[in-house]
Design a protein around this motif. Structure first.
Motif, PDB file in Angstrom:
ATOM      1  N   THR A  32       0.848  -1.195   0.000  1.00 23.88           N
ATOM      2  CA  THR A  32       0.000   0.000   0.000  1.00 23.88           C
ATOM      3  C   THR A  32       0.882   1.244   0.000  1.00 23.88           C
ATOM      4  N   LEU A  33       0.277   2.372  -0.256  1.00 17.59           N
ATOM      5  CA  LEU A  33       1.047   3.612  -0.312  1.00 17.59           C
ATOM      6  C   LEU A  33       1.651   3.979   1.047  1.00 17.59           C
ATOM      7  N   PRO A  34       0.899   3.896   2.157  1.00 14.10           N
ATOM      8  CA  PRO A  34       1.527   4.185   3.464  1.00 14.10           C
ATOM      9  C   PRO A  34       2.691   3.253   3.778  1.00 14.10           C
ATOM     10  N   GLN A  35       2.580   1.993   3.390  1.00 12.10           N
ATOM     11  CA  GLN A  35       3.687   1.064   3.611  1.00 12.10           C
ATOM     12  C   GLN A  35       4.910   1.466   2.795  1.00 12.10           C
ATOM     13  N   ALA A  36       4.681   1.902   1.570  1.00 16.75           N
ATOM     14  CA  ALA A  36       5.795   2.337   0.719  1.00 16.75           C
ATOM     15  C   ALA A  36       6.528   3.521   1.339  1.00 16.75           C
ATOM     16  N   VAL A  37       5.784   4.470   1.867  1.00 14.80           N
ATOM     17  CA  VAL A  37       6.404   5.637   2.498  1.00 14.80           C
ATOM     18  C   VAL A  37       7.183   5.208   3.742  1.00 14.80           C
ATOM     19  N   ALA A  38       6.604   4.305   4.531  1.00 17.37           N
ATOM     20  CA  ALA A  38       7.268   3.851   5.757  1.00 17.37           C
ATOM     21  C   ALA A  38       8.569   3.126   5.440  1.00 17.37           C
ATOM     22  N   ILE A  39       8.561   2.274   4.425  1.00 14.59           N
ATOM     23  CA  ILE A  39       9.773   1.547   4.046  1.00 14.59           C
ATOM     24  C   ILE A  39      10.829   2.510   3.524  1.00 14.59           C
ATOM     25  N   ALA A  40      10.402   3.474   2.719  1.00 18.01           N
ATOM     26  CA  ALA A  40      11.357   4.431   2.143  1.00 18.01           C
ATOM     27  C   ALA A  40      12.054   5.247   3.226  1.00 18.01           C
ATOM     28  N   LEU A  41      11.343   5.583   4.287  1.00 20.09           N
ATOM     29  CA  LEU A  41      11.950   6.358   5.365  1.00 20.09           C
ATOM     30  C   LEU A  41      13.086   5.600   6.045  1.00 20.09           C
ATOM     31  N   LYS A  42      13.088   4.280   5.896  1.00 18.41           N
ATOM     32  CA  LYS A  42      14.153   3.474   6.489  1.00 18.41           C
ATOM     33  C   LYS A  42      15.200   3.038   5.468  1.00 18.41           C
TER      34      LYS A  42
END
Length: 485
Positions: A32-42
């Motif tokens: 999902t889009l929120p998951q993509a943002v969360a992974i990218a932050l790491k």
């Protein structure tokens, strides 16, 4: 009031991490889009580099603060000339211990203290010196003395703004790349559904040909439509690969991972308020905040340039004491008597006044520095005013763009509904032989185009919202990203 839809990235960080773990064991993951943002932050490389730069930024500020603390110093040296039996004679013993400190106060007062202890050839020396220097003209005052620290503090703020801008730009780029992949996958779903319908229609027409209800020449149109749809699917598959590579790069994942994204798009209802948005952008836009910070630094540079052109008048006071003790030489010749020990103490205090006037080329260079700093400040003020006007204009343009997107989205939905009805009517007509396959396929193509147009309008609308969020400098707030500077 302007409000953008938001997701809790902090809450989903654990979910994003679990999805990334799945990527190591499975080649296909749902993202999902929120998951993509969360992974990218790491995992995003740019964000990792930005965090590493923050480590250096903190050291730079710490060094600037340390200049106004007491700076201790210490040195020790020893020498022996008689090995392997060192220090067997007084004349062999040589050492020096010199502790001290310096202190530059925030009020331009400078302290310097040293204490020297030496022993060489039987002579022991002990000296202490404390010097206090106070600039009275050039370099005088708290604003001048703390100017380097103020510069470092502003640079630290600027570094935080740069870090924040990196996060905002990276997240906005991820949103765009994710939605590009999502659009390509949704296009593939539509194309595959159309291919299934075309194959089904071809099969039905073949049955009609066998029963004599349809001429065999009509099958060529059906076969052409199936072939054309297969070509489109191949082109869409390549688009998916290209878009997926960008997303994987953003997320720091390997190319062996296949991403499966949702085939529906959530469309928030956003009505931005222009007046409120103008206030928000002036308070949060990173580039504008950096420009405001630049004005402060330019004013300080002008202050320092004017101070450098002043006359030098420094008052110094020194309190010093030295003592020497001679312990007597070592008896190396029986015919020479041993020198008796002796001690002497010398105390000296003095007050000095240092005065210097810049003349000639030095004075002209000082005037040039002042003029350069003044012009630099004026240019920064002009640029800030222009930047403010430009940002306000961009807010107006972006608000109108979002409003147009909402209107286009409504029209695209209406057009798709009308085309759906038209296609249904054409299908009814084809059953009774009231129209041709060409007409049916034309209407089918128009329906697919209308469906793709709606998907495109949705993606364009969401991208414009993300761009507007970036322009306002509120992307991190929208996604609830808590930055640890």
């Amino acid at each position: 009031m302007y409000r953008l839809f938001s997701y809790s990235v902090i809450f989903l960080c654990g979910l994003g991490s679990s999805s990334f773990a799945m990527a190591q064991s499975s080649k296909t993951i749902s993202l999902t889009l929120p998951q993509a943002v969360a992974i990218a932050l790491k995992k995003n490389a740019d964000i990792k580099s930005a965090y590493l730069q923050r480590v250096l930024d903190k050291f730079t500020l710490q060094l600037a603060k340390d200049d106004y603390r007491i700076q201790p110093s210490f040195s020790f040296d020893t020498v022996t000339s008689d090995l392997p039996k060192p220090f067997s004679r007084e004349s062999d013993r040589q050492f020096g211990v010199t502790p001290g400190f310096t202190w530059n106060t925030p009020y331009s007062t400078q302290f310097a203290f040293s204490w020297s202890n030496t022993l060489s050839n039987g002579h022991y020396g002990d000296s202490e010196s404390l010097t206090v220097t106070q600039p009275l003209l050039k370099g005088f005052g708290e604003r001048i003395a703390e100017a380097p620290l103020d510069d470092a503090l502003d640079q630290a703020i600027n570094a935080k703004l740069t870090f924040r801008q990196t996060l905002i730009s990276t997240i906005t780029n991820i949103l765009s790349d994710y939605r590009a992949l999502q659009q390509a996958q949704m296009t593939m779903v539509t194309a595959q559904r159309a291919l299934v319908n075309n194959k089904l229609h071809l099969k039905q027409d073949k049955l009609k040909v066998r029963s004599g209800d349809l001429a065999a020449t009509e099958l060529s149109q059906d076969e052409f439509q199936v072939a054309q749809q297969q070509v489109q699917i191949g082109s869409t598959r390549n688009s998916i690969k290209d878009a997926a590579l960008k997303v994987l790069d953003d997320l720091g994942m390997g190319q062996g991972v296949h991403l499966r994204l949702p085939t529906d798009v959530e469309i928030p209802s956003v009505v931005p308020n222009r007046a409120l948005s103008e206030r928000i952008i002036l308070a949060n836009n990173v580039a504008y905040q950096e420009a405001v910070l630049g004005i402060k630094q330019a004013k300080r540079a002008l202050l320092e340039a004017r101070d450098s052109a002043r006359w030098t008048l420094n008052l110094s006071a020194t309190a010093a004491r030295s003592s020497t003790f001679f312990s007597g030489g070592t008896q190396t010749d029986p015919n020479i008597p041993v020198t008796p020990s002796s001690q002497s103490v010398i105390a000296g205090n003095q007050v000095s006044l240092n005065f210097a006037i810049p003349v000639g080329k030095q004075r002209l260079q000082s005037q040039q520095s002042i003029a350069s700093a003044r012009i630099g400040l004026q240019n920064d003020i002009i640029k800030l005013k222009q930047q403010k006007l430009s940002l306000i204009n961009q807010v107006g343009d972006q608000v109108e763009r979002i409003q147009d997107d909402m209107s286009d989205l409504a029209l695209a939905k209406k057009a798709l509904a009308l085309q759906r009805k038209t296609l249904q009517v054409t299908k009814e007509k084809i059953k009774y032989g009231m129209t041709s396959n060409f007409e049916l396929f034309s209407q089918q193509t128009e329906y697919e185009n209308a469906e793709q147009a709606l998907i495109g309008k949705k993606i364009s609308y969401l991208n414009d919202l993300a761009q507007f969020d970036q322009l306002l400098g509120t992307t991190l707030n929208t996604w609830h990203v808590q930055v640890q500077y």
